[in-house]
Design a protein around this motif. Structure first.
Motif, short mmCIF file in Angstrom:
data_model
loop_
_atom_site.label_atom_id
_atom_site.label_comp_id
_atom_site.label_asym_id
_atom_site.label_seq_id
_atom_site.Cartn_x
_atom_site.Cartn_y
_atom_site.Cartn_z
N ALA A 1 -13.53 -16.64 -23.48
CA ALA A 1 -12.54 -16.68 -24.57
C ALA A 1 -11.48 -17.71 -24.21
O ALA A 1 -11.52 -18.34 -23.14
CB ALA A 1 -11.88 -15.32 -24.74
N GLU A 2 -10.54 -17.87 -25.11
CA GLU A 2 -9.37 -18.71 -24.80
C GLU A 2 -8.17 -17.79 -24.63
O GLU A 2 -7.97 -16.86 -25.42
CB GLU A 2 -9.13 -19.73 -25.91
N TYR A 3 -7.39 -18.05 -23.60
CA TYR A 3 -6.27 -17.19 -23.24
C TYR A 3 -4.96 -17.95 -23.40
O TYR A 3 -4.81 -19.07 -22.91
CB TYR A 3 -6.43 -16.71 -21.79
N PHE A 4 -4.03 -17.32 -24.09
CA PHE A 4 -2.75 -17.95 -24.38
C PHE A 4 -1.61 -17.13 -23.79
O PHE A 4 -1.51 -15.93 -24.04
CB PHE A 4 -2.54 -18.06 -25.90
N CYS A 5 -0.76 -17.81 -23.07
CA CYS A 5 0.47 -17.20 -22.57
C CYS A 5 1.58 -17.50 -23.58
O CYS A 5 1.61 -18.60 -24.16
CB CYS A 5 0.79 -17.81 -21.21
N ALA A 6 2.47 -16.56 -23.78
CA ALA A 6 3.56 -16.79 -24.74
C ALA A 6 4.83 -16.15 -24.22
O ALA A 6 4.81 -15.13 -23.53
CB ALA A 6 3.21 -16.22 -26.11
N VAL A 7 5.93 -16.78 -24.56
CA VAL A 7 7.25 -16.30 -24.17
C VAL A 7 8.06 -16.03 -25.41
O VAL A 7 8.10 -16.85 -26.33
CB VAL A 7 7.97 -17.36 -23.31
N GLY A 8 8.71 -14.88 -25.44
CA GLY A 8 9.61 -14.55 -26.53
C GLY A 8 11.01 -14.41 -25.99
O GLY A 8 11.24 -13.77 -24.97
N GLY A 9 11.94 -15.06 -26.67
CA GLY A 9 13.32 -14.95 -26.23
C GLY A 9 14.22 -15.39 -27.34
O GLY A 9 13.77 -15.91 -28.35
N GLY A 10 15.51 -15.20 -27.19
CA GLY A 10 16.40 -15.64 -28.24
C GLY A 10 16.49 -14.64 -29.36
O GLY A 10 15.83 -13.61 -29.37
N SER A 11 17.30 -14.96 -30.33
CA SER A 11 17.62 -13.98 -31.36
C SER A 11 16.56 -13.83 -32.42
O SER A 11 16.49 -12.81 -33.08
CB SER A 11 18.94 -14.38 -32.02
N GLN A 12 15.75 -14.83 -32.63
CA GLN A 12 14.81 -14.75 -33.73
C GLN A 12 13.45 -14.21 -33.34
O GLN A 12 12.58 -14.07 -34.19
CB GLN A 12 14.65 -16.14 -34.38
N GLY A 13 13.27 -13.92 -32.07
CA GLY A 13 12.00 -13.34 -31.67
C GLY A 13 10.84 -14.28 -31.75
O GLY A 13 9.69 -13.85 -31.71
N ASN A 14 11.10 -15.57 -31.88
CA ASN A 14 9.99 -16.50 -31.98
C ASN A 14 9.23 -16.58 -30.66
O ASN A 14 9.80 -16.53 -29.59
CB ASN A 14 10.51 -17.90 -32.33
N LEU A 15 7.94 -16.70 -30.78
CA LEU A 15 7.10 -16.85 -29.59
C LEU A 15 6.82 -18.33 -29.35
O LEU A 15 6.49 -19.05 -30.29
CB LEU A 15 5.78 -16.11 -29.77
N ILE A 16 6.94 -18.74 -28.11
CA ILE A 16 6.54 -20.08 -27.69
C ILE A 16 5.24 -19.92 -26.92
O ILE A 16 5.19 -19.19 -25.93
CB ILE A 16 7.60 -20.75 -26.81
#
Lengths: 113, 114
Positions: free
Chosen positions: A87-102
């Motif tokens: 499969a393909e594996y993605f790491c993501a970070v959430g921070g800040g006020s809007q909850g957006n994932l990077i």
């Protein structure tokens, strides 16, 4: 600005081999960390996440990840991979006020039977 | 099945066409998102809606126009797209926009612009 680095673009392993996928992030504040997986032809789904507490997080299908704050890392591990982990594996970070994932660029894992 | 559905699953359109992508979530969430997934690039957040109000527009060109009539439905209207807009467009939803909220993704719409 936040960013996420996944060091390996494509990892090829034989069944029963151990897996470690690297993820480093840059963000100065409190973060939440995620690993998502995308099996061939399927949607992105959550594998595990870290919010607080024990830095060793256990997810589905035998996966775990360890948050090391001093290293800004959240590496994904599995002691013994199976062909079905391809499969393909993605790491993501959430921070800040809007909850957006990077998201990171993803690591493609191919497991040979 | 995550509770987030997207239609159509595949779309081919010319640069002068107008089309719309639809997303529906059955999870009772309040926030919805559009992402673009291109080959060899990270997922790019395009838009965020929270309680039907747009809270984020990540410098997306105006040829992409989102619409959120209610918390369960999200549309992406497409007009005069470019070939470089060809990608997988993913919809996601979450309970809210707090940074701890997990996002649940739909299967995506594979868009090809000729």
């Amino acid at each position: 600005a936040q960013s996420v680095s996944q060091h390996n673009h494509h990892v090829i392993l034989s069944e029963a081999a151990s897996l470690e996928l690297g993820c480093n992030y840059s963000y100065g504040g409190t973060v939440n960390l995620f690993w998502y997986v995308q099996y061939p032809g399927q949607h992105l789904q959550l594998l595990l996440k870290y919010f607080s507490g024990d830095p060793l997080v256990k997810g589905i299908k035998g996966f775990e990840a360890e948050f090391i704050k001093s290293k800004f890392s959240f590496n994904l591990r599995k002691p013994s991979v199976q062909w079905s982990d391809t499969a393909e594996y993605f790491c993501a970070v959430g921070g800040g006020s809007q909850g957006n994932l990077i998201f990171g660029k993803g690591t493609k894992l191919s497991v040979k039977p | 099945e995550t509770g987030v559905t997207q239609t159509p699953r595949h779309l081919v359109m010319g640069m002068t066409n107008k089309k719309s992508l639809k997303c529906e979530q059955h999870l009772g969430h309040n926030a919805m998102y559009w992402y673009k997934q291109s080959a060899k690039k990270p997922l790019e957040l395009m838009f965020v809606y929270n309680f039907k109000e747009q809270t984020e527009n990540n410098s997306v060109p105006s040829r992409f126009s989102p619409e959120c009539p209610n918390s369960s439905h999200l549309f992406l209207h497409l007009h005069t797209l470019q070939p470089e807009d060809s990608a997988l467009y993913l919809c996601a939803s979450s309970q809210g926009v707090l940074f701890g909220d997990t996002q649940y993704f739909g299967p995506g719409t594979r868009l090809t612009v000729l």
